[in-house]
Design an enzyme around this catalytic site. Structure first.
Site, mmCIF file in Angstrom:
data_model
loop_
_atom_site.group_PDB
_atom_site.id
_atom_site.type_symbol
_atom_site.label_atom_id
_atom_site.label_comp_id
_atom_site.label_asym_id
_atom_site.label_seq_id
_atom_site.Cartn_x
_atom_site.Cartn_y
_atom_site.Cartn_z
ATOM 1 N N TYR A 5 13.723 -7.804 2.591
ATOM 2 C CA TYR A 5 12.738 -7.756 3.684
ATOM 3 C C TYR A 5 11.832 -6.528 3.556
ATOM 4 O O TYR A 5 10.624 -6.625 3.757
ATOM 5 C CB TYR A 5 13.455 -7.766 5.043
ATOM 6 C CG TYR A 5 12.501 -8.079 6.180
ATOM 7 C CD1 TYR A 5 12.262 -9.402 6.566
ATOM 8 C CD2 TYR A 5 11.823 -7.069 6.851
ATOM 9 C CE1 TYR A 5 11.374 -9.697 7.590
ATOM 10 C CE2 TYR A 5 10.934 -7.358 7.878
ATOM 11 C CZ TYR A 5 10.719 -8.671 8.242
ATOM 12 O OH TYR A 5 9.827 -8.962 9.249
ATOM 13 N N PRO A 62 6.060 -18.323 5.321
ATOM 14 C CA PRO A 62 5.873 -17.005 5.943
ATOM 15 C C PRO A 62 7.143 -16.327 6.442
ATOM 16 O O PRO A 62 7.099 -15.171 6.856
ATOM 17 C CB PRO A 62 4.943 -17.308 7.132
ATOM 18 C CG PRO A 62 5.136 -18.747 7.422
ATOM 19 C CD PRO A 62 5.467 -19.401 6.122
ATOM 20 N N LYS A 66 6.118 -12.210 3.400
ATOM 21 C CA LYS A 66 5.908 -11.723 2.036
ATOM 22 C C LYS A 66 4.514 -11.996 1.466
ATOM 23 O O LYS A 66 4.144 -11.402 0.448
ATOM 24 C CB LYS A 66 6.943 -12.361 1.088
ATOM 25 C CG LYS A 66 8.340 -11.854 1.296
ATOM 26 C CD LYS A 66 8.531 -10.493 0.671
ATOM 27 C CE LYS A 66 9.717 -9.755 1.224
ATOM 28 N NZ LYS A 66 9.425 -8.898 2.373
ATOM 29 N N TYR A 92 14.047 -13.024 14.764
ATOM 30 C CA TYR A 92 14.030 -14.298 14.029
ATOM 31 C C TYR A 92 15.147 -15.152 14.615
ATOM 32 O O TYR A 92 16.313 -14.749 14.543
ATOM 33 C CB TYR A 92 14.290 -14.073 12.539
ATOM 34 C CG TYR A 92 13.145 -13.411 11.795
ATOM 35 C CD1 TYR A 92 12.963 -12.033 11.824
ATOM 36 C CD2 TYR A 92 12.236 -14.173 11.068
ATOM 37 C CE1 TYR A 92 11.904 -11.437 11.140
ATOM 38 C CE2 TYR A 92 11.177 -13.577 10.376
ATOM 39 C CZ TYR A 92 11.013 -12.219 10.422
ATOM 40 O OH TYR A 92 9.972 -11.629 9.748
ATOM 41 N N HIS A 94 8.806 -0.008 11.796
ATOM 42 C CA HIS A 94 10.035 -0.648 12.283
ATOM 43 C C HIS A 94 11.193 -0.398 11.317
ATOM 44 O O HIS A 94 11.067 -0.599 10.114
ATOM 45 C CB HIS A 94 9.820 -2.160 12.418
ATOM 46 C CG HIS A 94 9.092 -2.544 13.674
ATOM 47 N ND1 HIS A 94 9.142 -3.796 14.219
ATOM 48 C CD2 HIS A 94 8.312 -1.804 14.493
ATOM 49 C CE1 HIS A 94 8.412 -3.824 15.330
ATOM 50 N NE2 HIS A 94 7.892 -2.632 15.506
HETATM 51 P P1 FAD Z 1 -6.981 -14.902 1.221
HETATM 52 O O1 FAD Z 1 -6.666 -14.045 2.384
HETATM 53 O O2 FAD Z 1 -6.821 -16.371 1.347
HETATM 54 O O3 FAD Z 1 -8.474 -14.575 0.801
HETATM 55 C C1 FAD Z 1 -9.201 -15.370 -0.091
HETATM 56 C C2 FAD Z 1 -10.680 -15.163 0.182
HETATM 57 O O4 FAD Z 1 -11.404 -15.924 -0.767
HETATM 58 C C3 FAD Z 1 -11.096 -15.657 1.555
HETATM 59 O O5 FAD Z 1 -11.860 -14.685 2.201
HETATM 60 C C4 FAD Z 1 -11.886 -16.936 1.262
HETATM 61 O O6 FAD Z 1 -12.930 -17.135 2.199
HETATM 62 C C5 FAD Z 1 -12.432 -16.634 -0.122
HETATM 63 N N1 FAD Z 1 -12.704 -17.839 -0.912
HETATM 64 C C6 FAD Z 1 -11.942 -18.950 -1.008
HETATM 65 N N2 FAD Z 1 -12.490 -19.835 -1.857
HETATM 66 C C7 FAD Z 1 -13.632 -19.266 -2.315
HETATM 67 C C8 FAD Z 1 -14.627 -19.685 -3.218
HETATM 68 N N3 FAD Z 1 -14.566 -20.878 -3.822
HETATM 69 N N4 FAD Z 1 -15.666 -18.861 -3.462
HETATM 70 C C9 FAD Z 1 -15.741 -17.641 -2.870
HETATM 71 N N5 FAD Z 1 -14.811 -17.186 -1.991
HETATM 72 C C10 FAD Z 1 -13.762 -17.987 -1.728
HETATM 73 N N6 FAD Z 1 1.500 -13.856 5.290
HETATM 74 C C11 FAD Z 1 2.407 -13.140 5.911
HETATM 75 O O7 FAD Z 1 2.978 -12.245 5.296
HETATM 76 N N7 FAD Z 1 2.674 -13.390 7.238
HETATM 77 C C12 FAD Z 1 2.017 -14.382 7.966
HETATM 78 O O8 FAD Z 1 2.246 -14.585 9.137
HETATM 79 C C13 FAD Z 1 1.065 -15.150 7.321
HETATM 80 N N8 FAD Z 1 0.397 -16.144 7.980
HETATM 81 C C14 FAD Z 1 -0.524 -16.887 7.287
HETATM 82 C C15 FAD Z 1 -1.205 -17.925 7.931
HETATM 83 C C16 FAD Z 1 -2.135 -18.716 7.232
HETATM 84 C C17 FAD Z 1 -2.859 -19.852 7.950
HETATM 85 C C18 FAD Z 1 -2.383 -18.459 5.862
HETATM 86 C C19 FAD Z 1 -3.384 -19.294 5.097
HETATM 87 C C20 FAD Z 1 -1.717 -17.400 5.249
HETATM 88 C C21 FAD Z 1 -0.776 -16.623 5.940
HETATM 89 N N9 FAD Z 1 -0.080 -15.567 5.328
HETATM 90 C C22 FAD Z 1 0.842 -14.847 5.971
HETATM 91 C C23 FAD Z 1 -0.300 -15.191 3.982
HETATM 92 C C24 FAD Z 1 -1.262 -14.002 3.878
HETATM 93 O O9 FAD Z 1 -2.189 -14.032 4.914
HETATM 94 C C25 FAD Z 1 -1.895 -14.135 2.524
HETATM 95 O O10 FAD Z 1 -0.866 -13.944 1.571
HETATM 96 C C26 FAD Z 1 -3.043 -13.166 2.277
HETATM 97 O O11 FAD Z 1 -4.133 -13.504 3.086
HETATM 98 C C27 FAD Z 1 -3.428 -13.241 0.804
HETATM 99 O O12 FAD Z 1 -4.615 -12.556 0.602
HETATM 100 P P2 FAD Z 1 -5.626 -13.030 -0.504
HETATM 101 O O13 FAD Z 1 -6.740 -12.040 -0.428
HETATM 102 O O14 FAD Z 1 -4.918 -13.224 -1.782
HETATM 103 O O15 FAD Z 1 -6.125 -14.479 -0.058
HETATM 104 C C1 DHB Z 2 4.580 -12.198 11.238
HETATM 105 C C2 DHB Z 2 4.529 -13.233 10.387
HETATM 106 C C3 DHB Z 2 5.619 -13.529 9.609
HETATM 107 O O1 DHB Z 2 5.568 -14.526 8.739
HETATM 108 C C4 DHB Z 2 6.777 -12.804 9.696
HETATM 109 O O2 DHB Z 2 7.852 -13.145 8.946
HETATM 110 C C5 DHB Z 2 6.826 -11.761 10.551
HETATM 111 C C6 DHB Z 2 5.719 -11.452 11.320
HETATM 112 C C7 DHB Z 2 3.414 -11.877 12.087
HETATM 113 O O3 DHB Z 2 2.402 -12.591 12.004
HETATM 114 O O4 DHB Z 2 3.491 -10.924 12.854
#
Ligand code: FAD
Ligand code: DHB
Length: 395
Positions: free
Chosen positions: A385, A294, A298, A202, A72
């Protein structure tokens, strides 16, 4: 068991880090609390900055992303009956973002990691405990099938998200936590319907914020701002579709294709940063160390810079015997973290409804009006962005 890097968490951060290290011959063990199916099914982020795409390429897991990701060039801001496009590519010298779901990215990473002889993944690892990381003898212990086992390692990477065990294990006097919880959440809906617009929209509306996103040409992801007291059971698909259409310009709402939801969930919004991100031989990576609302897309993209810095630092340590980059990890990673925390907070503040006070929205509209009338204003949105650069001196 003994390994070089003990990784807690098999989400995007833990998986991609393990893969980057493996390609330099560094061995790791990943302890994941859930099953693979559970981790892959979590619907989360959808927008990848170039830095995250480049990292997937570097980790040699980008075949499907390169084929199926949708590039995009811009986003649309809708407010006060207007639609304004921010042409990110032209404002940033050609930088773009890629639409590719975190579910797909996680699948691609698991496919690679589970075939990788340098990486061992232990699923359903319960009660993970960290010890010895402040004394230079880091160990992880966990329970699997009723049996307690230990992993000894050189370093621990805490990639276990906001609710994980790694940050929680740090003695309180050694860590400082900065937090803001927002007075609303996002209700998200995924559906196999064509996206309402080719780019993301947005929307600032008097009923609250709305976002039209997508996963492919046939799959849409939509969000509406909701109060913290809202319950998912009270949101039928019909109620969701009516609400999002009410928050969009009429001609866009009219052409929105609705359909049954594949998934619907409410996520709270939070800004959170832990300082520092290193404690002896423990490093925090991704959501374990920081959370952003979100709005700026980021979260995952910030995890990318952490993974890049930590993998670079560990590779320099093992291959060249240098520990200077490990010593700089926390400071350098936090600089980019705070930049994204600021942008995500600010973008949230100009697009969401915070209270009922009419002056708040008037000021938001005045700010959006100014930003859109100014190349500098549009550029500040575009630069943030598409993603701020990783520190080029970190090598
Ligand atoms: P996570 O994806 O949280 O992975 C952590 C892993 O550790 C998981 O698999 C979990 O099961 C495991 N874990 C946790 N505790 C333990 C433990 N004690 N022992 C062993 N394993 C453990 N970002 C965006 O940019 N856009 C979005 O729309 C967006 N929506 C989101 C919606 C939700 C509900 C959440 C929670 C986050 C969202 N995010 C979004 C943020 C993005 O998904 C995260 O920044 C990303 O998942 C970070 O990755 P990570 O691997 O650091 O953590
Ligand atoms: C999505 C999530 C976001 O937080 C955003 O700013 C843009 C897109 C998504 O889930 O597609």
């Amino acid at each position: 068991m003994r390994t070089q890097i003990g990784i807690i968490g098999g989400g995007p951060s833990g998986l991609c880090l393990a893969r980057l290290l493996s390609l330099s011959g560094i061995k790791s063990v990943i302890l994941e609390r859930q099953t693979r199916d559970y981790v892959e099914a979590r619907i989360r982020a959808g927008i990848l900055e170039q830095g995250m795409v480049d990292l997937m390429r570097r980790a040699k897991v980008s075949d499907r992303l390169d084929k199926e990701g949708l590039v995009h060039d811009g986003i649309v801001l809708a407010f006060d009956g207007r639609e304004e496009r921010v042409d990110m590519a032209s404002l940033t010298g050609g930088k773009r973002v890629t639409v590719y779901g975190q579910t797909e990215l996680t699948k691609d990473l698991y496919d690679a990691v589970l075939e990788d002889e340098n990486v061992t993944v232990i699923f359903s690892a319960g009660d993970v405990e960290l010890s010895g990381y402040l004394e230079g003898s880091p160990k992880l212990s966990y329970t699997k099938d009723g049996k307690r086992s230990t992993v000894e390692c050189d370093y621990i990477a805490g990639c276990d998200g906001y609710h994980g065990a790694s940050r929680a294990s740090v003695p309180r006097g050694m860590i400082r936590e900065f937090e803001r919880v927002y007075p609303f959440g996002w209700l998200g809906l995924l559906a196999d319907t064509p996206p309402v617009h080719e780019e993301l929209i947005y929307a600032n509306h008097e009923r609250g914020f709305a976002l039209c996103s997508q996963r492919s040409h046939t799959r849409s992801r939509y969000y509406v701002q909701v109060g913290l007291d809202e319950k998912i059971e009270d949101w039928s698909d019909d109620r969701f579709w009516d609400e999002i259409r009410a928050r969009l310009p009429a001609h866009i709402a009219e052409r929105m294709v609705t359909g049954p939801s594949l998934e619907k969930s409410i996520a709270p919004l939070r800004s959170f940063v832990a300082e520092p991100l290193r404690f002896g031989t423990l490093f925090l990576v991704g959501d374990a160390g920081h959370i952003v609302p979100p709005t700026g897309a980021k979260g995952l993209n910030l995890a990318a810079s952490d993974m890049y810095y930590l993998s670079t630092a560990l590779i320099a340590y093992y291959n060249e015997g240098r520990s200077d980059l490990l010593d700089r990890y926390s400071e350098v990673a936090l600089r980019r973290v705070w930049a994204a925390v600021r942008f995500s907070w600010w973008f949230t503040s100009i697009t969401h409804k915070f209270g009922g006070d009419p002056i708040e929205r008037k000021i938001q509209i005045a700010e959006l009006d100014y930003l859109m009338s100014s190349t500098a204003g549009k550029t500040t949105i575009a630069e943030n962005y598409v993603g701020l650069p990783f520190d080029p001196s970190f090598k």
